[in-house]
Design an enzyme around this catalytic site. Structure first.
Site, PDB file in Angstrom:
ATOM      1  CD  GLU A 430      -3.042  -1.116   2.224  1.00  0.00           C
ATOM      2  OE1 GLU A 430      -2.907  -0.275   3.180  1.00  0.00           O
ATOM      3  OE2 GLU A 430      -4.057  -1.923   2.154  1.00  0.00           O
ATOM      4  CD  GLU A 506      -3.598  -5.888   4.011  1.00  0.00           C
ATOM      5  OE1 GLU A 506      -2.527  -5.902   3.625  1.00  0.00           O
ATOM      6  OE2 GLU A 506      -4.197  -4.955   4.578  1.00  0.00           O
TER       7      GLU A 506
END
Length: 820
Positions: A430, A506
């Protein structure tokens, strides 16, 4: 593999000594002196440290607390959580006092060290920014607290036993998004060799050709010599199977250069997989003439895998999807200090869940984890960074990126590229760099470094900025596009991606508190309650995420989605979403298991889907609800069976079948939403596909708390001063039913050949110390951790509480490898 079968800091590795007197490996685990604070002159050899605390390493200086919401108080806008403004985050890094400087010192005995030898220190990880001193002089440093590194200290050593090792560590504020730990939280090793030797991580083994008849093994071995000068050397390598039988041998002469390249053939290879984690060992003997200079062992597995367009992921020719979890590195009540027994317990619970893969979120793992995954059969996505150049936190990895990123990646890959469990490398999670044109450039640079050091494995990353990922093109760079929390975009992504596959890197971020049930039962995002808990009906997620069932459906509908890594396997210290602005919450709610390693209800939802070898049937909630008589109290069943019938006190509530409606939840769980609570017995009867009744489960209304029952995960421990037993304490009524609202304070007494180590109850709001032998039960349960002593014998464990009959259990510690 590096540093196998290490003994204590004062003992020689006997097996190695018997074959090569010039390689000695020591584990520097005992007799360390520690002081918190930046102590002047602490690096000097003659510094007086007698009044410092004596500790064993691995050591986490902050886990003893106390908890305080002012520890690393952060005022921040978390962009990846879709926050629009900065707010005060009191428990973001766990509310523990890890910030600041700490010093470690110890004597460094190097028996028999002299001319013609080399001495190297290996740090598996040190949190953080470790500066290492030997006899008052700096041997070197490493910036990143999660990575392993080595330092040659030969020139700094003095003859005899008068050497002193000192390490200075410093943790900055606003340097992490979770609890990072503090100190020498991973192991420290000393390796002494001849000056002609194989260095740390000096082998690279691949298996490029595998058939049922044979497997080709290529082994590249680097050697180091005085001054780096080539000299005539010979390397004899033999490969042994898991039973110790020699299955292949070769001998290679080296006249010029410093790298051996050998090829061996293993007949009828047994393949490594999560179901069959078979390992081999290559033992290499380095000779100069007839003189044996070094012996180096490389543990490996023989397996093949592919990532193919239109097919996805296959292991040993079999297509499969990753049934994975993301895990942070802390061990709950033990903090960040690594412990093999604690890791083995975690992996045992994950294997029972049906889990077959772990993502090391979001950093390099401890080598003990990788070794256990090799041995127990779990595939690994080894991850490197949570930041690149663009910061998420004020003092994160972005401050080191330009100087250290290549060195960190090289160490990571060299350390773990021989491990069978490692299937892919992740270069980031991220990262905000996704949202600019420089992101793909950085990604290509990092991927190229990894490919250079290990061409055999693909590279992935966790991407959360879907539109920017395509706009700026980072998705086209990485070998495996990994998307975080984007099940609703899988179809669109697969239509665009040139790779022809993707990974749920994720997923879920469903939140729950073990044993907590909220009414009315409804699907919600970012739901908060006055008690800072989340409902274990498993319908509450974060604003950016989904329930497990939504991800299941997207996976099932998209064959080219290669599986998922759930956030998270275990609760962890820090990031107490959705309560990161409400102290005293200090640990996460994301886990399939709680902070003490006790399964939540969600464990059985995943088990019903993932564990295809064993049946699952689990009822929720508990059935002790004084004051709710006659009120709607929904009942869910997580089961591997297709249908079931529910009974309340013998009265049928109807039969439910999976997939009875288009609602995602109905495909993966059975739900009776209109059940009225009445004290007594809740019973479920499960049916197989042919309609035959095959399993039952009952939950009964509990009476008054009566006694404490202790259940240990193991009763036989190794008497090594490190092995652990995890003992679950249950507050039960006179009939043995768990009292689900019991919150009595339980006190533990440990005697005999062991000692109390830590305690945890899984309550994210509890501020009780993990280090004191008493704690309140959380919804009727907690876990006490007992550590084996160094001598064999019995360990008596007793738990008591006012008004309850005490519980007791006896453990046995043994020499050798008991109970493993």
């Amino acid at each position: 593999m590096l540093l196998k079968n290490l003994l204590s800091a004062t003992l020689l590795l006997a097996a190695t000594a018997a074959t090569a007197q010039n390689r000695h490996e020591y584990l520097l685990d005992s007799n360390w002196k520690f002081s918190k604070g930046d102590v002047p002159n602490a690096a000097k050899s003659d510094f007086a440290d007698a009044k410092w605390q004596t500790v064993s390493v691995p050591h986490d200086w902050a886990i003893s607390g106390p908890f305080d919401g002012n520890n690393d108080l952060q005022v921040v806008k978390i962009e990846q959580n879709q926050e629009q403004k900065a707010t005060q985050k009191s428990g973001r890094t766990g509310g523990l006092p890890f910030i600041g400087t700490g010093w470690y010192r110890r004597k460094l005995a190097v028996p028999g060290f002299g001319p013609g030898q080399r001495a190297v220190l290996v740090f598996d990880g040190a949190m953080s920014d470790p500066h290492v001193f030997v006899n008052g002089k700096e041997a070197g440093h490493w910036a990143y607290g999660y990575n392993s590194f080595s330092l040659d200290i030969t020139s700094l050593l003095k003859p005899g036993d008068g050497n002193v090792l000192a390490v200075r560590l410093q943790n900055q504020s606003e340097a992490s998004r979770w609890y990072p730990g503090a100190g020498l939280y991973r192991n420290v090793h000393l390796v002494v060799t001849d000056d002609v030797h194989i260095p740390v991580w000096g082998t690279y083994l691949t298996t490029p050709e595998i058939t049922a008849a044979q497997a080709k093994v290529n082994l590249k071995t680097t050697v180091e010599t005085p001054g780096g000068k080539p000299q005539p050397l010979r390397l004899e390598t033999e490969i042994r199977d898991a039973a110790g039988k020699v299955v292949a041998t070769t001998s290679t002469e080296l006249a010029n250069g410093l790298t051996f390249e050998q090829s061996l053939t293993v007949p009828q290879p047994r393949l490594w997989s999560p179901e069959t984690p078979v390992l081999y060992t290559a033992s290499s003997k380095l000779y100069a003439g007839k003189v044996l200079k070094d012996v180096y062992k490389t543990t490996f597995g023989i397996r093949s895998f592919k990532f193919e367009k239109g097919v996805g992921f296959s292991l040993n020719g079999q297509v499969r999807k990753f049934k994975g979890v993301c895990n942070h590195h802390d061990l709950g009540p033990l903090g960040a200090a690594i412990n093999t027994a604690a890791l083995r317990r975690q992996l045992t619970l994950l294997k029972d869940l049906g889990c077959d893969a772990i993502r090391t979120s979001h950093n390099m793992p401890a080598p003990e984890l990788v070794t256990l995954c090799d041995e127990m059969g779990l595939m690994l996505m080894v991850e490197s960074f949570d930041e690149w150049k663009a910061p998420k936190v004020k003092n994160g990895y972005s401050q080191y990126f330009d100087e250290w990123v290549e060195k960190d990646l090289v160490n990571m890959v060299h350390h773990y590229r021989n491990n069978a469990s490692v299937i892919m490398w992740s270069i980031g999670n991220e990262v905000p760099d996704q949202s600019n044109a420089n992101g793909p450039i950085i990604a290509k640079r990092l991927q190229d470094i990894v490919h250079r050091e290990d061409p055999t494995r693909p590279v992935t990353m966790g991407m959360d900025r879907y539109d920017d990922d395509f706009k700026y093109g980072i998705v086209n760079v990485v070998d495996i596009p990994g998307f975080n929390y984007k099940p609703h975009r899988y179809g669109d992504a697969l239509a665009k991606l040139p790779q022809g596959f993707l990974l749920g890197s994720e997923t879920a971020s469903t939140v729950s508190s073990r044993g907590v049930y909220k009414f009315p039962v409804e699907k919600a995002k970012q739901k908060q309650y006055p008690d800072n808990q989340s409902s274990s009906y498993d319908l509450e997620a974060c604003v950016w995420s989904q329930t497990p069932d939504e991800e299941f459906a997207a996976q099932d509908e998209s064959p080219n989605v290669m599986g998922e890594f759930v956030w998270t396997g275990f609760d962890y210290l820090g990031e107490p979403t959705p309560y990161d602005e409400k102290w005293p919450s200090h640990s996460s709610y994301f886990g399939i298991l709680d902070l003490a390693g006790t399964p939540k209800d969600r464990y059985y939802l995943y088990r019903a889907r993932w564990n295809t070898a064993q049946p699952t049937l689990h009822l929720l909630p508990h059935w002790t609800w004084p004051g709710r008589e006659g009120q709607t109290t929904p009942v869910f069943a997580y089961t591997s069976y297709p249908s079931a019938e529910l009974f309340v006190n013998g009265q049928s509530q109807g039969r439910q079948t999976k997939g009875a409606s288009n609602e995602p939840q109905s495909r993966y769980r059975l739900m009776w939403k209109d059940v009225k609570y009445a004290p007594g017995t809740l019973k479920i009867v499960a049916y197989d596909a042919q309609g035959k009744a095959v399993a039952t489960e009952e939950v009964k209304t509990a009476g008054a708390p009566h006694h404490i029952k202790l259940v240990s995960d193991r009763t036989a421990l190794t008497a090594d001063g490190k092995d652990l037993a995890f003992i679950t304490a249950r507050v039960e009524d006179k009939d043995g039913n768990l009292c689900p609202d019991a919150a009595q304070s339980l006190s533990f007494a440990v005697s005999g050949a062991g000692s109390f180590r830590a305690i945890g109850n899984g309550d994210a709001t509890s501020l009780e110390s993990f280090q004191k032998p008493q704690m309140r039960a959380f919804h009727g349960q907690l876990v006490a951790i007992v550590q084996a002593g160094s001598k064999a014998g019995a360990v008596q464990v007793k738990a008591s509480s006012a008004g309850l009959q005490a519980g007791a259990v006896t453990l046995q510690t043994q020499t050798g490898s008991a109970g493993k």
